[in-house]
Design an enzyme around this catalytic site. Sequence first.
Site, short mmCIF file in Angstrom:
data_model
loop_
_atom_site.label_atom_id
_atom_site.label_comp_id
_atom_site.label_asym_id
_atom_site.label_seq_id
_atom_site.Cartn_x
_atom_site.Cartn_y
_atom_site.Cartn_z
N GLU A 171 0.88 -1.17 0.00
CA GLU A 171 0.00 0.00 0.00
C GLU A 171 0.91 1.21 0.00
OE1 GLU A 171 -3.39 0.08 0.04
OE2 GLU A 171 -3.69 -2.08 0.12
N CYS A 178 -2.29 9.57 2.70
CA CYS A 178 -1.85 8.97 1.44
C CYS A 178 -2.83 9.26 0.30
CB CYS A 178 -1.66 7.48 1.59
SG CYS A 178 -3.13 6.65 2.18
P1 NAD Z 1 7.43 5.25 7.73
O1 NAD Z 1 8.69 6.03 7.63
O2 NAD Z 1 6.74 5.12 9.03
O3 NAD Z 1 7.76 3.83 7.12
C1 NAD Z 1 6.80 2.81 7.02
C2 NAD Z 1 7.31 1.56 7.72
O4 NAD Z 1 8.47 1.09 7.06
C3 NAD Z 1 7.70 1.81 9.18
O5 NAD Z 1 7.10 0.80 9.96
C4 NAD Z 1 9.20 1.74 9.17
O6 NAD Z 1 9.72 1.24 10.35
C5 NAD Z 1 9.50 0.82 8.00
N1 NAD Z 1 10.79 1.11 7.38
C6 NAD Z 1 11.34 2.32 7.17
N2 NAD Z 1 12.55 2.19 6.56
C7 NAD Z 1 12.75 0.86 6.39
C8 NAD Z 1 13.81 0.09 5.81
N3 NAD Z 1 14.89 0.65 5.29
N4 NAD Z 1 13.66 -1.26 5.79
C9 NAD Z 1 12.57 -1.83 6.32
N5 NAD Z 1 11.55 -1.15 6.88
C10 NAD Z 1 11.64 0.17 6.92
O7 NAD Z 1 6.31 5.84 6.76
P2 NAD Z 1 6.49 6.50 5.33
O8 NAD Z 1 6.98 5.49 4.36
O9 NAD Z 1 7.19 7.81 5.44
O10 NAD Z 1 4.97 6.79 5.05
C11 NAD Z 1 4.59 7.73 4.14
C12 NAD Z 1 4.39 7.09 2.77
O11 NAD Z 1 3.44 6.05 2.88
C13 NAD Z 1 3.83 8.04 1.74
O12 NAD Z 1 4.42 7.76 0.50
C14 NAD Z 1 2.35 7.68 1.70
O13 NAD Z 1 1.69 8.01 0.52
C15 NAD Z 1 2.39 6.23 1.93
N6 NAD Z 1 1.17 5.78 2.53
C16 NAD Z 1 0.37 4.93 1.82
C17 NAD Z 1 -0.83 4.53 2.35
C18 NAD Z 1 -1.74 3.60 1.63
O14 NAD Z 1 -2.69 3.13 2.25
N7 NAD Z 1 -1.52 3.29 0.38
C19 NAD Z 1 -1.20 4.98 3.62
C20 NAD Z 1 -0.36 5.83 4.31
C21 NAD Z 1 0.83 6.21 3.76
#
Ligand code: NAD
Length: 451
Positions: free
Chosen positions: A209, A243
Site C-alpha cells: 500500500e 496517502c
Molecule cells: P514510515 O517512515 O513510518 O515507514 C513505514 C514503515 O516502514 C515503518 O514501519 C518503518 O519502520 C519501516 N521502514 C522504514 N525504513 C525501512 C527500511 N529501510 N527497511 C525496512 N523497513 C523500513 O512511513 P512512510 O513510508 O514515510 O509513510 C509515508 C508514505 O506512505 C507516503 O508515501 C504515503 O503516501 C504512503 N502511505 C500509503 C498509504 C496507503 O494506504 N496506500 C497509507 C499511508 C501512507
Amino acid sequence: MTLAQTVADLRHSFDSGITKPRGWRVAQLTALRRMLTERSAEFEDALLADLAKNPTESQVAEIGFVVGEIDHMLRHLRRWLRPRRVTVPGALMPARASIVREPVGVVLVIAPWNYPVQLLLAPVVGALAAGNAVVLKPSELAPATSAVMARLVPEYLDPRGVAVVEGGVDETTELLEQRWDHIFYTGNGRVGRIVAAAAVENLTPVTLELGGKSPVYVDDTVDPAAAALRIAWGKFMNAGQTCVAPDYLLATPAVAARLTEAFRAAVTELYGDDPATSPDYGRIVNGRQFERLAALLGAGSTVVGGQTDAATRYVAPTVLADVPRDAPVMREEIFGPILPIVTVSGPDEAIRIINEGDKPLALYVFSENPRIRKRFTTETSSGAIGFGVPAAHLAVGGLPFGGVGDSGSGAYHGENSLRTFSHEKAVLSKSLKPDTLKLIYPPYTASKDRF
Ligand code: NAD
C-alpha cells in the site's frame, strides 16, 4: 525474546490450529474492538502527542474507522467463510466444486506513522478474520502510538497468536529476514521495494500500500466554493499527511482563478483566520519532514497560507497558484499541507499530465459532466477514482482499497481484507462411481476424439 523466537512461537501456535476456529477469530476481533473503545482515550492522547491530531479526527479517521471495519467484518464473517460453490463443466459431471478460504499462516503487518492506528489495525482485522497469527510492526515515527500498541495489544489479544514488535529500520530489517506467509506493507515506495525484495527469498506474497501524487481535476460545471471546501478538507486533514489526500490540482486558468478565492474562504471556514491557533489543525510529524516541506514552498505564487514555524513544526494550509510542472513541489509526493495548482487547457491536457506520471493511488474529478467523468475513468489508471469527494472512498467497506503500479499492489477493507490474508483453495469432489472419466482414459480410440 529474540524476533526469531517470537515468530517461531507464533508459527507453533498457528501449526497447533488454535487460530483457525471461527470462534477464536471472532474473539480476537471482539477483543480488538473492546481495546479501541475501552482505551480510546489512550489512543487519542498518543495521536495528539505524535501528530497533534484532534481527538474528533482521531475518532473518525483512526479509532472509529477500525471499529467500523471490525463491525463490518463481524457482520459478514460467517457468510464470507462459507465455501462458495462453482459450476462444474458438463464433461466432469457428476461432481461438486467449491472455493474454501484458508488462513495462510504467520503474517507481518508493517505500518507507517501518518494514521498509525488505522493503518496498523485495519489490515490486522483482515489477518485475524482469516485465521492467521500476526506480527504488528508500528511505525517508530509515531512513538507514542507505537508504545500504546505494544502495551495494550498483549493485554487484549491472545499473545499466542498476536505479537507487537516495535522498532525502526534495524528491527524491520530483521523481521524481513524471517519467513512469513504474507507481508502487508503500508508506506513509501522505496521501502516497498525493500519489502518486496526480501519477500522474494521465500516466495512470500506481499501487499504493498504505497503513495504517490494523487491529482484532482476541477472544471467549470461545479460550484467552486463547494468544490474548494471538499478539496481543502481532504487536503488539510492531518496537515496533508494522508496517502489519499489530493496532491495537486489541475484546472483551466479561469477555474483556477475562481478556486483561489474559494480556497481562501474554505481554509478560514475550516480552521479560522489563523490556523496556527486552531485545535483542529495538525502538525508535521518530525523535523525532517518539516524541512522537506518548507523547501517545497515558494513555487508559483502563494495565494493561501505559506507560513511556517519550525519550533512547532507548523506549516500553514497553503495553496500555490500557477505552479510550473517542473517545480520541485510537482516532482515528488508532497505529503503535507501544500496544494499546487497547475493550469491546463482542459481535460485533454489534464489526462495527458496524469498519464505521464506514475499511476496514482487516487484521482479526484470535480465535474457534473458525465462525459468528462467517463473520460477520466476510462482514459486514466489509478487505485481509485472519486467524483466530487476526496479520500472518502476508503470508508466504503465494499470497495477495495489499494493502489496500482507505483501506488501499490493488492487491496484490503471488508471482504477484500479477508481475501488478501487467505488462500482460496480449490476443492473438487467427484464420486468414483459412475466413472464418467472412462470416456477420456486411454487408449485413445477414434470414438474419444471429440473430447
Ligand atoms: P514510515 O517512515 O513510518 O515507514 C513505514 C514503515 O516502514 C515503518 O514501519 C518503518 O519502520 C519501516 N521502514 C522504514 N525504513 C525501512 C527500511 N529501510 N527497511 C525496512 N523497513 C523500513 O512511513 P512512510 O513510508 O514515510 O509513510 C509515508 C508514505 O506512505 C507516503 O508515501 C504515503 O503516501 C504512503 N502511505 C500509503 C498509504 C496507503 O494506504 N496506500 C497509507 C499511508 C501512507
